[in-house]
Every structure is written in structure tokens, then in C-alpha cells.
Motif scaffolding. Structure first.
Motif, PDB file in Angstrom:
ATOM      1  N   PHE A 210       9.629  85.341 146.647  1.00 28.75           N
ATOM      2  CA  PHE A 210       8.678  84.994 147.701  1.00 28.75           C
ATOM      3  C   PHE A 210       8.386  83.495 147.674  1.00 28.75           C
ATOM      4  N   ILE A 211       8.031  82.955 148.824  1.00 25.58           N
ATOM      5  CA  ILE A 211       7.514  81.595 148.889  1.00 25.58           C
ATOM      6  C   ILE A 211       6.032  81.663 148.560  1.00 25.58           C
ATOM      7  N   ASP A 212       5.656  81.127 147.401  1.00 19.56           N
ATOM      8  CA  ASP A 212       4.271  81.172 146.938  1.00 19.56           C
ATOM      9  C   ASP A 212       3.473  79.941 147.338  1.00 19.56           C
ATOM     10  N   LEU A 213       4.141  78.804 147.484  1.00 23.09           N
ATOM     11  CA  LEU A 213       3.453  77.558 147.822  1.00 23.09           C
ATOM     12  C   LEU A 213       4.301  76.733 148.774  1.00 23.09           C
ATOM     13  N   LEU A 214       3.627  75.980 149.617  1.00 24.61           N
ATOM     14  CA  LEU A 214       4.248  74.947 150.430  1.00 24.61           C
ATOM     15  C   LEU A 214       3.480  73.652 150.202  1.00 24.61           C
ATOM     16  N   GLU A 215       4.152  72.680 149.647  1.00 20.47           N
ATOM     17  CA  GLU A 215       3.564  71.343 149.546  1.00 20.47           C
ATOM     18  C   GLU A 215       4.036  70.582 150.780  1.00 20.47           C
ATOM     19  N   VAL A 216       3.113  69.979 151.517  1.00 17.75           N
ATOM     20  CA  VAL A 216       3.460  69.439 152.831  1.00 17.75           C
ATOM     21  C   VAL A 216       2.893  68.035 153.026  1.00 17.75           C
ATOM     22  N   THR A 217       3.547  67.288 153.896  1.00 12.31           N
ATOM     23  CA  THR A 217       2.973  66.033 154.397  1.00 12.31           C
ATOM     24  C   THR A 217       2.509  66.264 155.821  1.00 12.31           C
ATOM     25  N   ILE A 218       1.569  65.464 156.268  1.00 12.54           N
ATOM     26  CA  ILE A 218       0.967  65.641 157.587  1.00 12.54           C
ATOM     27  C   ILE A 218       1.044  64.314 158.331  1.00 12.54           C
ATOM     28  N   ASN A 219       2.051  64.175 159.185  1.00 11.27           N
ATOM     29  CA  ASN A 219       2.177  62.941 159.961  1.00 11.27           C
ATOM     30  C   ASN A 219       1.164  62.891 161.095  1.00 11.27           C
ATOM     31  N   ASP A 220       0.986  64.021 161.781  1.00  8.68           N
ATOM     32  CA  ASP A 220       0.056  64.084 162.911  1.00  8.68           C
ATOM     33  C   ASP A 220      -1.160  64.909 162.513  1.00  8.68           C
ATOM     34  N   PHE A 221      -2.330  64.294 162.619  1.00  2.46           N
ATOM     35  CA  PHE A 221      -3.576  65.000 162.355  1.00  2.46           C
ATOM     36  C   PHE A 221      -4.519  64.659 163.504  1.00  2.46           C
ATOM     37  N   PHE A 222      -5.521  65.479 163.733  1.00  3.51           N
ATOM     38  CA  PHE A 222      -6.368  65.230 164.908  1.00  3.51           C
ATOM     39  C   PHE A 222      -7.411  64.147 164.664  1.00  3.51           C
ATOM     40  N   ILE A 223      -7.487  63.663 163.420  1.00  7.16           N
ATOM     41  CA  ILE A 223      -8.275  62.456 163.133  1.00  7.16           C
ATOM     42  C   ILE A 223      -7.389  61.522 162.321  1.00  7.16           C
ATOM     43  N   THR A 224      -7.720  60.244 162.307  1.00  4.65           N
ATOM     44  CA  THR A 224      -6.949  59.269 161.548  1.00  4.65           C
ATOM     45  C   THR A 224      -7.164  59.487 160.057  1.00  4.65           C
ATOM     46  N   MET A 225      -6.070  59.613 159.317  1.00  7.65           N
ATOM     47  CA  MET A 225      -6.137  59.826 157.872  1.00  7.65           C
ATOM     48  C   MET A 225      -5.330  58.757 157.158  1.00  7.65           C
ATOM     49  N   PRO A 226      -5.830  58.226 156.012  1.00  7.16           N
ATOM     50  CA  PRO A 226      -5.031  57.299 155.210  1.00  7.16           C
ATOM     51  C   PRO A 226      -3.743  57.974 154.747  1.00  7.16           C
ATOM     52  N   LYS A 227      -2.690  57.200 154.560  1.00  6.91           N
ATOM     53  CA  LYS A 227      -1.403  57.776 154.172  1.00  6.91           C
ATOM     54  C   LYS A 227      -1.504  58.616 152.910  1.00  6.91           C
ATOM     55  N   GLY A 228      -2.294  58.161 151.962  1.00  8.89           N
ATOM     56  CA  GLY A 228      -2.403  58.872 150.694  1.00  8.89           C
ATOM     57  C   GLY A 228      -3.046  60.233 150.815  1.00  8.89           C
ATOM     58  N   LEU A 229      -3.743  60.487 151.927  1.00  9.47           N
ATOM     59  CA  LEU A 229      -4.408  61.771 152.120  1.00  9.47           C
ATOM     60  C   LEU A 229      -3.654  62.686 153.082  1.00  9.47           C
ATOM     61  N   ARG A 230      -2.504  62.238 153.557  1.00 12.89           N
ATOM     62  CA  ARG A 230      -1.699  63.079 154.463  1.00 12.89           C
ATOM     63  C   ARG A 230      -0.773  63.973 153.645  1.00 12.89           C
ATOM     64  N   HIS A 231      -1.372  64.702 152.748  1.00  8.64           N
ATOM     65  CA  HIS A 231      -0.607  65.461 151.758  1.00  8.64           C
ATOM     66  C   HIS A 231      -1.469  66.634 151.311  1.00  8.64           C
ATOM     67  N   ALA A 232      -0.948  67.835 151.461  1.00  7.35           N
ATOM     68  CA  ALA A 232      -1.717  69.020 151.109  1.00  7.35           C
ATOM     69  C   ALA A 232      -0.787  70.100 150.569  1.00  7.35           C
ATOM     70  N   THR A 233      -1.395  71.123 149.985  1.00  5.34           N
ATOM     71  CA  THR A 233      -0.645  72.272 149.476  1.00  5.34           C
ATOM     72  C   THR A 233      -1.255  73.550 150.030  1.00  5.34           C
ATOM     73  N   ALA A 234      -0.391  74.440 150.498  1.00 10.63           N
ATOM     74  CA  ALA A 234      -0.811  75.779 150.922  1.00 10.63           C
ATOM     75  C   ALA A 234      -0.311  76.778 149.884  1.00 10.63           C
ATOM     76  N   ARG A 235      -1.249  77.518 149.277  1.00  9.69           N
ATOM     77  CA  ARG A 235      -0.901  78.548 148.294  1.00  9.69           C
ATOM     78  C   ARG A 235      -1.100  79.919 148.935  1.00  9.69           C
ATOM     79  N   TYR A 236      -0.066  80.757 148.853  1.00 11.22           N
ATOM     80  CA  TYR A 236      -0.053  82.027 149.584  1.00 11.22           C
ATOM     81  C   TYR A 236      -0.240  83.229 148.667  1.00 11.22           C
TER      82      TYR A 236
END
Length: 300
Positions: A210-236
């Protein structure tokens, strides 16, 4: 008082991270991948993603037209005070997601709370708002709802679409909480970080596939985010549904890379999945729009 202290600590942390990493683009490639030391990385990555897709039953989901689920968001303390919530008013309140399979079209209905009976939808990247008990439809360009619906839709269906990505590379193993995960790097455009496309590091459980996690970057967000914060993890967490597909029962969203389960920005619980349970036309209330399916309009 404690809430204010937590908010101040969180704000300080965000400012520190922003200042230290605001000029850095997030690169999810592993050391082994960047050194080109992995043999047949493309072939191995594709095999792992396709195996996960079939074992989790996403081929069965692909054969549906629409599906829906009840969902609830649980925000972690002071994060709720930050302007990051794509569905304002969702914390602790029951919502219903209705989605057209293999697309970005869908809607969310508030089932309780101050926005009860309000529906926010997206059709062909056009946002709209209506009441569940009325016919009046208001078109809008509220980026937060459009972004939120498209993003959560993709998080739900990612295992179905990742094997079709332009760039797929096996990235080696990573150990997390005693499990040695197989990882696959997925992106578009170029293997190196670019400003146009997001990147994914997929964590595949070696026992369940199974895919347990997705580590992702976020180029488009609905508010302006610093580059260092355009990074999140989804744990399933996943449960088997009536069609035999193992779909998310809980998704924990964490800031930046994987952390312990209790460390979250928010979580999304999902249950009572129903498939082909309503007329697909319900998700297409706007006449005359071009259909984009699982694609985005080209920016002029």
C-alpha cells in the motif's frame, strides 16, 4: 492563555523556517537518486506504482463514474488560526464530498455548522456556490475552494494516476517508525525541481504494498507561501470499501517531511463511501463549459 502561547510559538517557528529556507526550492530526490546510482530506476519505479494501484484496488475505482464520502476535518490547535484552511468552517463539522472519478470536478457540502446546506463546487476549474435546497447558482473564483477541492480530489485518487506520470524513478528505501519503505519519485517537466510542476515522493509499505505516505511539494497554493513551506506530507490509513478498493479512512497532513503520527497540521477522516450513488450531472450544473477531465486549462 495557553492557546495564545501556542500561537506565538507556532508563529515564531514559521517565521524562523521562512527566513532560513525561503530562497530554497524543495528537492524531494534522495541522495541515491541524485547520484544516479540506481540501476533501472524508471522501470522499477513503474512496477512498484502499478503493483500498488492494483493491490489497493484503484483499478476498480477507475471503473466508477462518481463517488461520495462523509468527511470531517480535525485541525491542530493554533493552525486553525492561520489562513491555510481551504474549507473555512470545517473543523469538527460533518461534510460530504462528491467527486467525478478521474477528474478534478466535484463539490463539498457542509452538513452542519454555520455553513450548513452550503455547497461549494468546481467544474472545469470554474468555482460555484449554491444551497442544497435551492436552485440559485453563484459563480466565483474563490481560489481556496477550487484549490481545496482539486487537491483533496487528487490526494484521494493519487494511486490511480501516479503510474501515468511523465517522470517516475525508484528512489531507494527510507526507514520510518521501524518500517523500511520503498520510495518512488514522481514528477513532470524535469527530474530537477521546477516552478511549473509539483513533485511527489511515494512511500510504499513492503508488506502490504500500500501507499502509506505521500511527501509532496506545493507549487500552487491559494495564499503566498515561502518556498521552504511549500512542502508537506500526507499519511494514509486505508479501509476496504464495497467495491474492493482500499480508500483513505484517515489522512494526516504534516508540515514538511514525515513526522510522528501525533504531529499534524490537521487530519481528514473519511467513511461511508458510496459509488455511482447519484447522477453525475449533479456535478455539472454550469452549461457550456469545456470539459477538462483529469487535466488543467493551459495558461495563456
Amino acid at each position: 492563555m495557553n492557546r495564545m502561547k501556542n500561537l506565538l510559538k507556532l508563529s515564531s517557528l514559521i517565521i524562523i523556517i521562512s527566513l532560513s529556507q525561503s530562497c530554497k526550492s524543495v528537492d524531494l530526490r534522495t541522495t541515491a537518486l541524485k547520484s544516479n546510482s540506481i540501476i533501472n530506476s524508471e522501470q522499477k519505479g513503474k512496477i512498484l506504482l502499478n503493483e500498488a494501484k492494483i493491490i489497493m484496488g484503484y483499478d476498480k475505482l477507475a471503473n466508477t463514474e462518481v463517488y461520495e464520502a462523509n468527511t470531517k476535518f480535525d485541525w491542530n490547535g493554533a493552525w486553525l488560526l492561520m489562513p491555510m484552511n481551504a474549507f473555512p468552517g470545517n473543523n469538527g463539522n460533518a461534510l460530504q464530498l462528491r467527486l467525478a472519478t478521474n477528474s478534478f470536478d466535484g463539490q463539498v457540502e457542509y452538513l452542519e455548522g454555520r455553513k450548513e446546506s452550503t455547497i461549494q463546487g468546481v467544474q472545469s476549474w470554474q468555482g460555484y456556490k449554491k444551497k442544497s435546497n435551492g436552485d440559485y447558482l453563484k459563480l466565483h473564483e474563490h481560489d481556496r475552494y477550487i484549490w481545496g477541492l482539486a487537491t483533496y480530489h487528487y490526494l484521494m485518487e493519487a494511486p490511480m494516476h501516479l503510474p501515468d506520470a511523465e517522470i517516475i524513478r525508484y528512489a531507494g528505501t527510507k526507514e520510518l517508525e521501524g518500517i523500511v519503505y520503498e520510495t518512488v519519485y514522481v514528477t513532470w517537466g524535469s527530474e530537477e525541481p521546477n516552478k511549473k510542476f509539483d513533485r511527489f515522493l511515494v512511500y510504499i509499505n513492503p508488506k502490504t504494498k500500500f501507499i502509506d505516505l505521500l511527501e509532496v511539494t506545493i507549487n500552487d497554493f491559494f495564499i503566498t507561501m515561502p518556498k521552504g513551506l511549500r512542502h508537506a506530507t500526507a499519511r494514509y490509513e486505508r479501509k476496504e470499501t464495497s467495491i474492493g478498493a482500499y480508500l483513505p479512512s484517515n489522512i494526516i497532513i504534516q508540515l514538511k517531511g514525515p513526522k510522528k503520527l501525533e504531529s499534524k497540521v490537521y487530519s481528514i477522516s473519511l467513511d461511508n463511501y458510496r459509488f455511482n450513488s447519484f447522477d453525475k450531472e449533479l456535478l455539472y450544473p454550469i452549461d457550456g463549459l469545456k470539459s477538462y477531465g483529469f487535466s488543467k486549462p493551459t495558461k495563456q
